[in-house]
Enzyme design. Structure first.
Site, mmCIF file in Angstrom:
data_model
loop_
_atom_site.group_PDB
_atom_site.id
_atom_site.type_symbol
_atom_site.label_atom_id
_atom_site.label_comp_id
_atom_site.label_asym_id
_atom_site.label_seq_id
_atom_site.Cartn_x
_atom_site.Cartn_y
_atom_site.Cartn_z
ATOM 1 N N ASN A 7 0.854 -1.193 0.000
ATOM 2 C CA ASN A 7 0.000 0.000 0.000
ATOM 3 C C ASN A 7 0.890 1.244 0.000
ATOM 4 O O ASN A 7 1.512 1.563 1.010
ATOM 5 C CB ASN A 7 -0.894 -0.032 1.250
ATOM 6 C CG ASN A 7 -1.723 1.227 1.386
ATOM 7 O OD1 ASN A 7 -1.919 1.965 0.427
ATOM 8 N ND2 ASN A 7 -2.215 1.475 2.597
ATOM 9 N N LYS A 9 0.080 4.407 -0.230
ATOM 10 C CA LYS A 9 -0.467 5.631 0.389
ATOM 11 C C LYS A 9 -0.164 6.838 -0.501
ATOM 12 O O LYS A 9 -0.181 6.713 -1.719
ATOM 13 C CB LYS A 9 0.089 5.799 1.802
ATOM 14 C CG LYS A 9 -0.043 4.515 2.629
ATOM 15 C CD LYS A 9 0.358 4.716 4.043
ATOM 16 C CE LYS A 9 0.465 3.383 4.726
ATOM 17 N NZ LYS A 9 0.629 3.482 6.154
ATOM 18 N N HIS A 96 -9.488 1.078 5.153
ATOM 19 C CA HIS A 96 -8.183 1.306 5.784
ATOM 20 C C HIS A 96 -8.360 2.286 6.938
ATOM 21 O O HIS A 96 -9.173 3.211 6.857
ATOM 22 C CB HIS A 96 -7.180 1.861 4.754
ATOM 23 C CG HIS A 96 -5.781 1.862 5.287
ATOM 24 N ND1 HIS A 96 -5.328 2.839 6.140
ATOM 25 C CD2 HIS A 96 -4.764 0.988 5.117
ATOM 26 C CE1 HIS A 96 -4.070 2.565 6.470
ATOM 27 N NE2 HIS A 96 -3.707 1.442 5.861
ATOM 28 N N GLU A 165 -5.350 -5.176 10.569
ATOM 29 C CA GLU A 165 -4.292 -4.187 10.782
ATOM 30 C C GLU A 165 -4.529 -3.444 12.098
ATOM 31 O O GLU A 165 -5.301 -2.466 12.133
ATOM 32 C CB GLU A 165 -4.288 -3.158 9.653
ATOM 33 C CG GLU A 165 -4.039 -3.727 8.291
ATOM 34 C CD GLU A 165 -3.422 -2.667 7.388
ATOM 35 O OE1 GLU A 165 -2.253 -2.842 7.012
ATOM 36 O OE2 GLU A 165 -4.088 -1.669 7.093
#
Ligand code: PEP
Length: 247
Positions: A7, A9, A96, A165
């Site tokens: 990921n 970002k 997320h 996560e």
């Protein structure tokens, strides 16, 4: 099948494709390559170029989020699952913690998952407790709520991956113990089996995964792969993770 998802970002410009090229070259030469899949989620700005470039290759491309509506609307700056699919991406992250922090509610996440699947995107649904919830021993309850408020038996489980996560671990270098992580992963799979006729989607772990911490995580056989933030922006660090996992 194991998954290594990077990921990015808010990182990346067109020429950052070099990083993916290096990962792809490693993958093509790796004798273990049939055992895993690499997925990278760059920012929206790169989805089309990267998806086209890697179409016939082995790295899959996904978005980091999607809007909670199907196709087109008058919501400024929003990008729908339909638009993501049409530029060639295969996956999208949903839920997320960065987006939950910005206000994603369970209802919004439910719509995101539903419309992403409807548009034939595969969904990586992220869940995780924060530091306070952990300290109050609420982790298992929090995860159960996050899952059951969003996923239901009508959804296509074959196109869903769940990524656990813990928020306190993301970008901090702090990681759960193997014992904790094993217990939590089993708990998540049990809930998912309850929803999806006794078959759990893949469950990944994310939070400070790097070439070193992976040596611990690989002992936990229940974990089906990893969602990797910081270490996915360097081909060397990302390859180290895969390499150390199979060593
Ligand atoms: C993430 O943001 O999804 C993540 C897991 O980040 P990091 O690997 O940097 O902890």
């Amino acid at each position: 099948m194991k998954y290594f998802i990077g990921n990015w970002k808010m990182f990346g410009i067109p020429k950052s494709i070099n990083i993916l090229n290096k990962i792809n070259s490693y993958y093509l030469k790796d004798k273990n390559r049939k055992k895993y899949r690499v997925i990278i989620t760059p920012p929206y700005t790169l989805l089309e170029t990267y998806s086209k470039f890697f179409k016939k290759k082995r790295i899959s491309i996904g978005s980091q989020n999607c809007y909670q509506k199907d196709k087109f609307s008058s919501d400024t700056s929003a990008i729908s699952p339909y638009m993501i699919k049409k530029v060639g991406a295969e996956y999208t992250l949903v839920g997320h913690s960065d987006n939950r922090k910005e206000g994603d509610t369970d209802l919004m996440l439910k719509n995101k998952v539903t419309y992403a699947l409807k548009n034939n995107l595969k969904v990586v649904f992220c869940i995780g407790e924060n530091k306070i919830q952990k300290s109050k021993n609420k982790t298992l309850d929090v995860l159960k709520k996050q899952i059951t408020k969003v996923l239901n038996k009508k959804l296509n489980k074959n196109n869903i991956i769940v990524a656990y996560e813990p928020i306190w671990s993301i970008g901090t270098g702090k990681i759960p113990t193997n014992k904790e992580l094993e217990k939590i992963t089993i708990h998540i799979k049990k809930i998912l089996k309850g929803i999806f006729q006794n078959k759990s989607p893949a469950v990944l772990y994310g939070g400070s995964v790097d070439g070193n911490s992976i040596k611990n995580f690989k002992e936990i056989k229940e974990i089906d792969g990893f969602l990797i933030g910081g270490a996915s922006k360097s081909s060397k660090k990302f390859i180290d993770i895969i390499n150390n996992y199979y060593r």
